[in-house]
Design an enzyme around this catalytic site. Structure first.
Site, PDB file in Angstrom:
ATOM      1  N   ARG A   1       0.849  -1.188   0.000  1.00 46.72           N
ATOM      2  CA  ARG A   1       0.000   0.000   0.000  1.00 46.72           C
ATOM      3  C   ARG A   1       0.885   1.238   0.000  1.00 46.72           C
ATOM      4  O   ARG A   1       1.872   1.312   0.741  1.00 46.72           O
ATOM      5  CB  ARG A   1      -0.943   0.012   1.226  1.00 46.72           C
ATOM      6  CG  ARG A   1      -2.072  -1.004   1.148  1.00 46.72           C
ATOM      7  CD  ARG A   1      -3.073  -0.612   0.070  1.00 46.72           C
ATOM      8  NE  ARG A   1      -4.213  -1.513   0.002  1.00 46.72           N
ATOM      9  CZ  ARG A   1      -4.284  -2.578  -0.777  1.00 46.72           C
ATOM     10  NH1 ARG A   1      -3.241  -2.915  -1.541  1.00 46.72           N
ATOM     11  NH2 ARG A   1      -5.369  -3.324  -0.819  1.00 46.72           N
TER      12      ARG A   1
ATOM     13  N   ASP B   1       5.168  -0.368  -6.629  1.00 45.72           N
ATOM     14  CA  ASP B   1       3.975  -0.712  -7.395  1.00 45.72           C
ATOM     15  C   ASP B   1       2.770   0.057  -6.873  1.00 45.72           C
ATOM     16  O   ASP B   1       1.659  -0.134  -7.354  1.00 45.72           O
ATOM     17  CB  ASP B   1       3.703  -2.221  -7.318  1.00 45.72           C
ATOM     18  CG  ASP B   1       2.612  -2.663  -8.288  1.00 45.72           C
ATOM     19  OD1 ASP B   1       2.693  -2.296  -9.479  1.00 45.72           O
ATOM     20  OD2 ASP B   1       1.675  -3.366  -7.859  1.00 45.72           O
TER      21      ASP B   1
END
Length: 326
Positions: free
Chosen positions: A231, A255
């Protein structure tokens, strides 16, 4: 059962259609996320499946769902921070997620990004774009088997990452004997200080938000790499940029970003791209992907089928092992 699926992508449709035919259920697919403007689409349906990174809305939305007779929300993903769980509980709505769809998919992406950074590929590419194709002594890299990988969050994804073959230090509040052959459990600070590659695999909670910020970057080795497949808000982006600019760490593979919901998964104009992304993307020792570590055929099929099976299970008055404790 009549189910509605929000935020459906083209890649999911064949699996949804196959599931509906196999189970003899009616599934309506919409491309929009669930929010105050689209909640009315759920009128007349028994259950909901969704996958999105934006929060659903305020308590009124959950009240609307309850008034429609909606008793469950099945997330086609691991994270449940998009839900107001207190509002779900108050309105009798059960939330399920897909905690295991393909841990290896995300682990492989994290390792891929780590290897890209470790072998200095971005830095070679930048020099080559200016005509410099020389072997450079200052870009000599190491091999991952000689390094220490630090994993924060040793669940299914962290556990899959741990099996890459390097020395692994791990921090997790829960001990899992399954990973004993692959890791050495220790405390959080020890992992941060000793990792050559620090890989994050924890959920976003009040206790984990900004868990990697200026104090942790100062603890890290100056030749260490940060990998975040979990996250965005686990990492303080401003502090990360500062650490990279001041060479407190060697690079980062990301990511996910803290402000990603404004542009990841969308087609945006240049002026809509945040400055923090532009700064990170311009660095040859940083690799950013748009939250796609999960994006494999195996993952998509599993997320669709597990979420729809959970929706039916709850609607039939049974319990799913994937129910979120309120």
């Amino acid at each position: 059962m009549k189910l509605i699926m929000y935020s459906v992508r083209d890649t999911e449709k064949p699996y949804i259609e196959a599931w509906a035919k196999k189970t003899d259920n009616d599934v309506k697919m919409v491309t929009e996320p669930l929010n105050a403007n689209t909640v009315k689409l759920a009128e007349g349906y028994d259950g909901i499946s969704l996958q999105q990174t934006t929060k659903l809305g305020d308590e009124q939305l959950y009240e609307q769902l309850a008034a429609m007779g909606i008793k469950q929300l099945a997330a086609r993903m691991v994270g449940v921070d998009i839900f107001d769980l207190d509002a779900c509980k108050a309105n009798g709505i059960i939330v399920t997620n897909v905690p295991i769809y393909s841990p290896r998919a995300i682990a492989e992406m994290g390792v891929t990004q780590a290897m890209y950074l470790l072998r200095r590929i971005g830095e070679f590419e930048q020099r080559m774009s200016h005509g410099d194709f020389r072997w450079s002594d200052d870009l000599i890299s190491n091999e991952i088997y000689n390094l220490t990988v630090g994993i924060v969050g040793l669940g299914n994804i962290g556990g899959a990452t741990a099996q890459i073959g390097a020395k692994v230090l791990a921090y997790d509040p829960s001990y899992n004997v399954e990973y004993e052959p692959y890791v050495e459990y220790t405390d959080f600070d020890t992992v941060v200080k000793n990792a050559d590659i620090l890989s994050l695999h924890t959920p976003l909670l009040p206790s984990t938000e900004n868990m990697i910020a200026a104090p942790q970057f100062k603890m890290m080795k100056d030749n260490a790499y940060l990998i975040n497949m979990a996250r965005g808000k686990l990492v303080n982006t401003a502090d990360l940029i500062s650490a990279l600019e001041n060479k407190e760490i060697a690079g980062a593979g990301l990511d996910t970003l803290a402000d990603e919901t404004s542009f990841f998964g969308k087609q945006v104009t240049p002026d809509q791209i945040p400055d923090d992304y532009k700064k990170l993307a311009a660095m040859p020792n940083v690799l950013v992907t748009p939250h796609v570590a999960f994006l494999t055929e195996t993952s998509i099929r599993n997320m669709v089928e597990i979420s729809l099976n959970d929706a039916v299970t709850i609607l039939e008055g049974k319990h799913s092992r994937n129910e979120i404790r309120m």
